[in-house]
Write a protein that holds these residues in place. Structure first.
Motif: not given
Length: 785
Positions: A689-693
């Motif tokens: 995971g590199v960009a939350p959401g």
């Protein structure tokens, strides 16, 4: 002491000791050589029984059980004579067999050595050594080597025990023009016995280091012995204080001519996905080999050290079946040149996320002089870091000035030789500035490493990702915002009619203005063979008309509490460095766009002259081949045949399923390649995971960039995303890629736009199907399919 007999009577080990003693005197502890024929009663008859037994075993007529029984019987019947009383409180008793320590067969570890032997135990130790001459271990080794017979005999060496602080083995040549030592603490040479040991390599091509863990005389002796023997040697030694004891010397039976190389594409595949043609590879290899020495000069690394590392700078890349890789060990070697190497290796791994972490061999501690040099480098690096923003602003100004100068040239009006001469000048002119972007990469590496490890740690991964959001320069999303604005203006006049836009001069001027500023931002922009989007205005219009202005606006950075001391500063420096890194990435794309223009013009000349059939054939040739053809250095002028052969080869390369990490080994390592990590995924599909959401949406699996793709509201799934691909981000709702890390362009853009993103999801493009609904978690990397 007995008269020194010939090697045919006493074996190579004993004879080697005799030569050592004659050359180096008291550096060799006193010893006695006991020829087997002198100390075993009725030796000729015993020898015949032994050799007959071994021959039967080698021929397969004697099995293991029979061999053990008969060998035990022979050993039990051994009668010794003439074994002198020990002259020393403790001795080593070594077998010196006729068969061992030769240039072709070593029999290493097969014959018995007894250390720290008390005087009362000497006779039994000698008996055990004699029995080891015909042990099944020896016979098994001979069978493994394909021997049909074995001469049994030699001598037993009884030597005064030298109790060293360090003991070890030394190889006078390791195949890399280096002397190699392995050593361990203590009087018993556990290095030889196979326990863990420390290691040291010393170049034969440079002056010896000022500080070594062993006396420098030991290294000098190894070189002298190699010259004396006429081949590399293996020396067993011990050291107590400054005193050296030479215990054995033998030929290096097997020349260490095989080597291993490891390549990793976890990071670089973002810029060079799939097959890259020869011109691009030769171009980038030349760039890498030039810019990194300049960077280390900026750091203050000495010219001698830079010269010694020339092979590292020249081999930072690998070209495996048409795919570009990092030669990963050489990147770790470069990291070692930076002060704080131990921490930097960890930060480097955190930034590139290689398939496997690794590092260089351990080397000697630097000593006082080396520590002073490192301290000076550290101070210089600190000062450079404090001035990094000012240097970056100066680079931005100088780069723009020089780029404008070259952009104003009309390549179509230049001769073929002038094109290559101009290209070389551009390379020298623009790349002389490139130490600044690399310094900024180092800044990213260090501050990102601190942010990830010190400020947050793995337990606060979500906060770490959120804290990376909020870049100020916005260079990373400027092309997207400009594209969205262009699309809004074009739709206001022509709806979604591409042909109408292209037929309207006013609208076409808007498109041209976008191309002038951002035309070098294109999919796979660092592969010279790929056309720029600006070369096809219809593609730009299609992309623009599919955008949504709201999707191009940056998301607000969240508030994060409970921060450790220094996090605000470290986070701010990390984001500033990432800002500059994104701008420099675009500058790099501009250099490649300029180079492509020159090579396209050169291709036109070669077609006009009849040397090539098509202008884009130029990309199937290397820089060196083009230089040779234009300036007259080639004995093979048939460029057409070269292009045709490579087109056929590369069809196979395109279908190759290569692992993220590849290893080659052998006499010519790249000829024997094997994947070192799986190419696909098994079990649960997941990534990083590199960009939350969290997002649930329909999947669109894409294997090639297409400006007409409709990814609105969908999760874009692809093998990689380089900067040019992000032009689709103004439509997509989320993204999953098989490559990448937290500092990849895809991750940076996704965080800024508030779009959930998962990278390093190995196997995603084959296990996910377009039209299927999935849920992705941009924090944990989970993919619920």
């Amino acid at each position: 002491m007995l008269t020194e007999p010939s090697v045919t009577a006493v074996g190579s080990k004993a004879r080697g000791l005799q030569v050592l003693r004659a050359t180096y005197g008291q550096l060799v502890p006193d010893f006695v050589v006991l020829p087997i024929a002198d100390i075993v009663v009725d030796w000729p008859a015993v020898r015949d029984r032994c050799e007959t037994l071994v021959a039967g075993y080698l021929a397969g007529t004697v099995d293991d059980a029979e061999y053990d029984a008969r060998a035990t019987g022979i050993a039990a019947g051994l009668a010794l004579k003439g074994v002198p009383a020990s002259q020393w409180p403790a001795a080593s008793v070594r077998t010196s067999a006729l068969a061992e320590d030769g240039l072709t067969d070593s029999f290493a570890g097969q014959y018995l050595t007894t250390l720290d032997c008390a005087p009362a135990d000497i006779t039994e130790a000698v008996r055990a050594s004699v029995a080891s001459l015909f042990s099944r271990a020896v016979a098994s080794y001979a069978r493994l080597k394909g021997m049909t017979g074995l001469e049994v005999g030699g001598s037993v060496v009884v030597q005064r025990m030298f109790h060293g602080d360090l003991t070890g083995v030394l190889f006078s040549e390791n195949g890399r023009a280096e002397v190699e030592l392995a050593y361990s603490a203590g009087a018993r040479n556990t290095t030889v016995d196979g326990d863990d040991a420390e290691s040291l390599v010393v170049s034969k091509l440079s002056a010896l280091p000022a500080k070594l863990p062993v006396p420098r005389r030991l290294i000098e002796i190894a070189l002298e012995l190699e010259k004396q023997h006429g081949h590399p040697v293996d020396v067993e030694w011990a050291v107590r204080g400054g005193a050296i004891a030479l215990l054995q010397v033998r030929p290096q039976t097997v020349a260490q001519l095989g080597y291993e190389l490891a390549w990793d594409c976890s990071n670089i595949a973002e810029n060079y996905p799939g097959v890259t043609l020869p011109l691009s590879y030769s171009f980038i290899r030349g760039l890498y080999s030039r810019v990194y020495p300049n960077f280390f000069r900026l750091l203050g690394v000495g010219e001698r050290q830079i010269a010694d590392s020339a092979h590292v700078f020249q081999n930072t890349l690998g070209y495996l079946h048409g795919h570009v890789y990092y030669q990963i060990d050489n990147w770790y070697e470069m990291v070692k040149l930076i002060p704080g190497s131990r921490h930097n290796q960890a930060f480097f791994a955190a930034m590139l996320q290689p398939a496997r972490h690794g590092g260089p061999r351990d080397k000697a501690k630097p000593g006082l002089r080396g520590a002073i040099v490192l301290a000076a480098l550290g101070i210089r690096l600190g000062l450079l870091m404090t001035r990094a923003d000012a240097r970056s602003r100066r680079f931005k100004r100088q780069f723009a000035e020089r780029l404008n100068r070259y952009d104003s040239l009309d390549w179509r009006s230049l001769r073929a030789d002038a094109i290559l001469t101009t290209l070389e000048r551009i390379r020298t002119d623009l790349l002389s500035l490139w130490a600044t972007p690399i310094l900024n990469d180092l800044r990213v590496m260090v501050f990102h490493g601190l942010l990830k490890t010190w400020c947050f740690g793995p337990e606060r991964h979500a906060d770490y990702l959120a804290y990376l959001r909020g870049l100020t320069d916005r260079a990373s999303i400027a092309p997207l915002r400009a594209l969205a604005t262009l699309g809004e203006r074009l739709r206001a006049s022509h709806g979604t009619d591409v042909a109408a836009v292209l037929a309207d001069p006013a609208s076409l001027e808007l498109v041209t203005a976008y191309v002038r500023e951002f035309g070098d931002r294109t999919p796979d922009e660092l592969q010279l063979e790929n056309p720029r989007l600006g070369e096809n205005l219809g593609s730009i219009v299609t992309l623009a008309l599919g955008t949504s202005p709201s999707r191009a606006e940056p998301a607000a950075a969240p508030e994060i509490g409970n921060l450790r001391f220094g996090t605000a500063f470290i986070g701010r420096e990390t984001r500033k460095a990432i800002d500059w890194r994104e701008r420099f990435r675009f500058n790099r794309a501009q250099v490649y766009g300029l180079a492509r223009s020159l090579y396209v013009a050169l291709g036109e000349r070669l077609v006009a002259d009849g040397a090539l059939d098509r202008g884009d054939d130029v990309f199937w040739l290397t820089e060196q081949e083009l230089d040779a053809a234009v300036f007259g250095h080639s004995w093979d002028s048939d460029l057409r045949a070269t292009v045709a052969r490579r087109r056929g080869e590369y069809d196979g390369f395109a279908a190759a399923d290569l692992a993220r990490r590849m290893v080659g080994s052998g006499l010519v390592a790249p000829r024997s390649l094997a994947g070192d990590v799986p190419t696909g995924a098994a079990g649960e599909l997941a990534g990083m995971g590199v960009a939350p959401g969290v997002l649930t949406a329909e999947v669109l699996v894409v294997d090639a960039f297409d400006p007409a793709l409709d990814v609105r509201g969908k999760i874009l799934v692809t093998s990689h995303i380089d900067p040019g691909w992000t032009l689709l981000f103004v439509q997509a709702a989320g993204v999953v890629t098989e490559r990448g890390n937290a500092l990849s362009h895809v991750a940076i853009i996704a965080r800024e736009l508030g779009m959930p993103a998962v990278v390093a999801a190995v196997g995603a493009t084959t296990r996910l199907v377009s039209g299927r609904r999935i849920t992705i978690n941009g924090t944990t990397g989970a993919i619920d399919a």
